[in-house]
Design an enzyme around this catalytic site. Structure first.
Site, PDB file in Angstrom:
ATOM      1  N   ASP A  14     -30.522  56.112  46.853  1.00  0.00           N
ATOM      2  CA  ASP A  14     -31.177  56.777  47.979  1.00  0.00           C
ATOM      3  C   ASP A  14     -30.538  56.362  49.305  1.00  0.00           C
ATOM      4  OD1 ASP A  14     -33.376  58.237  46.612  1.00  0.00           O
ATOM      5  OD2 ASP A  14     -33.880  56.211  45.961  1.00  0.00           O
ATOM      6  N   ASP A  35     -25.845  51.960  45.439  1.00  0.00           N
ATOM      7  CA  ASP A  35     -27.257  52.280  45.611  1.00  0.00           C
ATOM      8  C   ASP A  35     -27.358  53.804  45.520  1.00  0.00           C
ATOM      9  OD1 ASP A  35     -30.004  52.004  46.363  1.00  0.00           O
ATOM     10  OD2 ASP A  35     -29.447  52.560  48.398  1.00  0.00           O
TER      11      ASP A  35
END
Length: 222
Positions: free
Chosen positions: A13, A11
């Site tokens: 953020d 991922d």
């Protein structure tokens, strides 16, 4: 011994870039136009979602007199304007990527962020060439917690989902990875550590610097 993995899908953020405070600040600035505040109780529903999906939730819950796509567009302008000079990698991000590449791992990115933002941030972080596959929120019909982004990332990497492991910071992302058939390591941060839903991950670690030792000790990488 567990089957070894062939690829790691990150991922973005809250995992690789310390951006969540900037994202929340942009939303707060936006809703203040209508003298509203972003309720803390709403945050668990936002972390990990695409901008358009988060905008739909905020517009509905706060009763904003705008369409979700307009809210997303205007909030995005505030957010992107706040990025120059404020983009910081999460602790251990570069070291982990380097260590995985040295071990021959294929690396992918599966993020809810839109393509313009993702490209900007990867350049800022010096990671523009780090990933063999990049999947953004623009590439899928359904955002997290749907499994679409992780399935597409595994496909683009040429690896079965079962041979991939995701690294996530939020429960919605963990749910997406597990639904796609990936294994998952959760590395919560200050914004997500209090949320429920990490039990679905294979393990929860305190930081990115713990990922390689954990993978090695469990026989998931050589």
């Amino acid at each position: 011994m567990a089957e070894r993995i062939a690829a790691v899908v990150f991922d973005l953020d809250g995992v690789l870039v310390d951006s969540e405070a900037l994202q929340l600040a942009a939303w707060q600035c936006y809703v203040e136009r209508w003298e509203k505040k972003l309720p803390a109780t709403l945050l668990p529903r936002l972390f990990g979602r695409r901008l358009v999906d988060a905008a739909s939730i905020i517009v509905e819950e706060l009763g904003l007199p705008v369409a979700p796509d307009e809210a997303a567009r205007e909030r995005d302008a505030l957010f992107l304007a706040s990025l120059p000079g404020n983009v910081r990698p999460m602790p251990g991000a570069h070291e982990l990527i380097t260590g995985l590449r040295e071990r021959g791992m294929r690396l992918g990115l599966a993020t809810s962020g839109h393509r313009r933002y993702v490209q900007l941030v990867l350049v800022e972080l010096g990671l523009a060439d780090a990933f063999a596959a990049v999947v953004t929120g623009d590439d899928v019909a359904r955002g997290k917690p749907a499994p679409d982004c992780y399935r597409l990332a595994a496909s683009r990497l040429g690896v079965s989902p079962a041979a991939c492991i995701a690294i996530e910071d939020a429960p919605l992302g963990v749910a997406a990875a597990r639904a796609a058939g990936l294994r998952c390591i959760a590395v919560p941060n200050a914004h997500t550590a209090h949320l429920d839903g990490f039990a679905a991950a294979d393990t929860v670690l305190p930081g990115l610097d713990a990922v390689l030792p954990w993978l090695e000790s469990n026989g998931w990488i050589a």
